[in-house]
Design an enzyme around this catalytic site. Structure first.
Site, mmCIF file in Angstrom:
data_model
loop_
_atom_site.group_PDB
_atom_site.id
_atom_site.type_symbol
_atom_site.label_atom_id
_atom_site.label_comp_id
_atom_site.label_asym_id
_atom_site.label_seq_id
_atom_site.Cartn_x
_atom_site.Cartn_y
_atom_site.Cartn_z
ATOM 1 N N GLY A 61 -26.026 24.143 38.562
ATOM 2 C CA GLY A 61 -25.249 23.483 37.510
ATOM 3 C C GLY A 61 -24.527 24.392 36.537
ATOM 4 O O GLY A 61 -23.489 24.033 36.000
ATOM 5 N N GLU A 115 -28.025 27.672 30.957
ATOM 6 C CA GLU A 115 -28.265 26.363 31.584
ATOM 7 C C GLU A 115 -27.053 25.460 31.385
ATOM 8 O O GLU A 115 -26.329 25.597 30.400
ATOM 9 C CB GLU A 115 -29.483 25.697 30.932
ATOM 10 C CG GLU A 115 -30.753 25.745 31.762
ATOM 11 C CD GLU A 115 -30.734 24.838 32.999
ATOM 12 O OE1 GLU A 115 -29.652 24.511 33.528
ATOM 13 O OE2 GLU A 115 -31.824 24.463 33.443
ATOM 14 N N ASP A 119 -32.188 18.387 29.370
ATOM 15 C CA ASP A 119 -32.405 16.943 29.286
ATOM 16 C C ASP A 119 -33.811 16.709 28.723
ATOM 17 O O ASP A 119 -34.007 16.740 27.515
ATOM 18 C CB ASP A 119 -32.191 16.365 30.687
ATOM 19 C CG ASP A 119 -32.243 14.854 30.752
ATOM 20 O OD1 ASP A 119 -32.046 14.205 29.712
ATOM 21 O OD2 ASP A 119 -32.477 14.313 31.836
HETATM 22 P P1 IMP Z 1 -34.686 18.656 32.434
HETATM 23 O O1 IMP Z 1 -35.674 19.441 33.244
HETATM 24 O O2 IMP Z 1 -35.096 17.214 32.273
HETATM 25 O O3 IMP Z 1 -34.350 19.297 31.105
HETATM 26 O O4 IMP Z 1 -33.368 18.553 33.279
HETATM 27 C C1 IMP Z 1 -32.591 19.638 33.519
HETATM 28 C C2 IMP Z 1 -31.745 19.443 34.766
HETATM 29 O O5 IMP Z 1 -31.526 18.061 35.123
HETATM 30 C C3 IMP Z 1 -30.383 20.009 34.487
HETATM 31 O O6 IMP Z 1 -30.337 21.395 34.713
HETATM 32 C C4 IMP Z 1 -29.503 19.206 35.415
HETATM 33 O O7 IMP Z 1 -29.473 19.814 36.680
HETATM 34 C C5 IMP Z 1 -30.180 17.863 35.499
HETATM 35 N N1 IMP Z 1 -29.544 16.861 34.586
HETATM 36 C C6 IMP Z 1 -30.027 16.375 33.429
HETATM 37 N N2 IMP Z 1 -29.207 15.478 32.854
HETATM 38 C C7 IMP Z 1 -28.121 15.415 33.673
HETATM 39 C C8 IMP Z 1 -26.888 14.648 33.622
HETATM 40 O O8 IMP Z 1 -26.578 13.867 32.710
HETATM 41 N N3 IMP Z 1 -26.032 14.845 34.663
HETATM 42 C C9 IMP Z 1 -26.288 15.699 35.696
HETATM 43 N N4 IMP Z 1 -27.416 16.428 35.780
HETATM 44 C C10 IMP Z 1 -28.336 16.289 34.774
HETATM 45 MG MG MG Z 2 -29.457 22.691 36.019
#
Ligand code: IMP
Ligand code: MG
Length: 192
Positions: A61, A115, A119
């Protein structure tokens, strides 16, 4: 800073794209992304002057963010890439593994993680201890986007591009089921 009510361009001019079964409309135009990135890069350049930092881009990403940011980092530095996988049956048992190791020696080096989006914070909160095992001099997180309402872990994120509401976005490296990463702008899902 943006929230879900922000409108950067007049409503009637907002282009809509279809990706798989969903429709998305422009949320953060490319030019706004570039402007923020220049500000972030300037702050990092000041902070890391003389420290020869390693920027560690988390694939896939963050590839666009990393590429654009690095063009504005005007100090001696290195870039490395890693790929993480999160095996999360449920979010609470989510386990993160480094499926692509970075070869650079990071012991006693200043590391800046790049990053695309934070999220829930699960990925980074699991990755930080893995990184710490390599004994870097310091670790800082830089993310283009963060969803503060979704954050479940206490994470120190000194470099944030945009704070956004809890909606699904794509483009500029971010995907919907593998698609949409190539979009130049950041798009937000349009609810049917
Ligand atoms: P976390 O581990 O929940 O913080 O999520 C991180 C990863 O989830 C990011 O690096 C993205 O790859 C993916 N992600 C989270 N939200 C989105 C979104 O709105 N669109 C696309 N990918 C997302
Ligand atoms: Mg990512």
């Amino acid at each position: 800073m943006l929230d879900k009510n922000s409108s950067l361009v007049p409503e009637q001019e907002i282009p809509v794209v279809r990706v798989k079964d969903k429709r998305f409309r422009v949320f953060i135009p490319y030019e706004d992304i570039q402007e923020r990135i220049r500000i972030m890069a300037a702050a990092m350049t000041r902070e890391y002057e003389g420290k020869k930092p390693i920027f560690l881009s988390v694939l896939t990403g963050s590839f666009m963010f990393a590429a654009d940011l690095m063009k504005h980092i005007n100090i001696d530095c290195e870039i490395a890439f890693t790929r993480l996988s999160s095996y999360s049956g449920t979010s609470s048992t989510g386990k993160v593994e480094m499926i692509m190791d970075f070869r650079e020696e990071i012991k006693d080096r200043h590391v800046i993680i790049l990053e695309d989006i934070v999220d829930s914070g699960t990925t980074l909160s699991r990755f930080l201890p893995i990184l710490e095992e390599h004994q870097p001099a310091s670790i800082a997180i830089a993310t283009l986007l963060i969803k503060p309402e979704a954050l479940k872990y206490k994470l120190d994120v000194p470099y944030v591009g945009f704070r956004i509401s809890n909606e699904f976005i794509i483009g500029y490296g971010l995907d919907y089921d593998g698609a949409g990463r190539n979009l130049k702008d950041i798009y937000q899902v349009v609810e049917a």
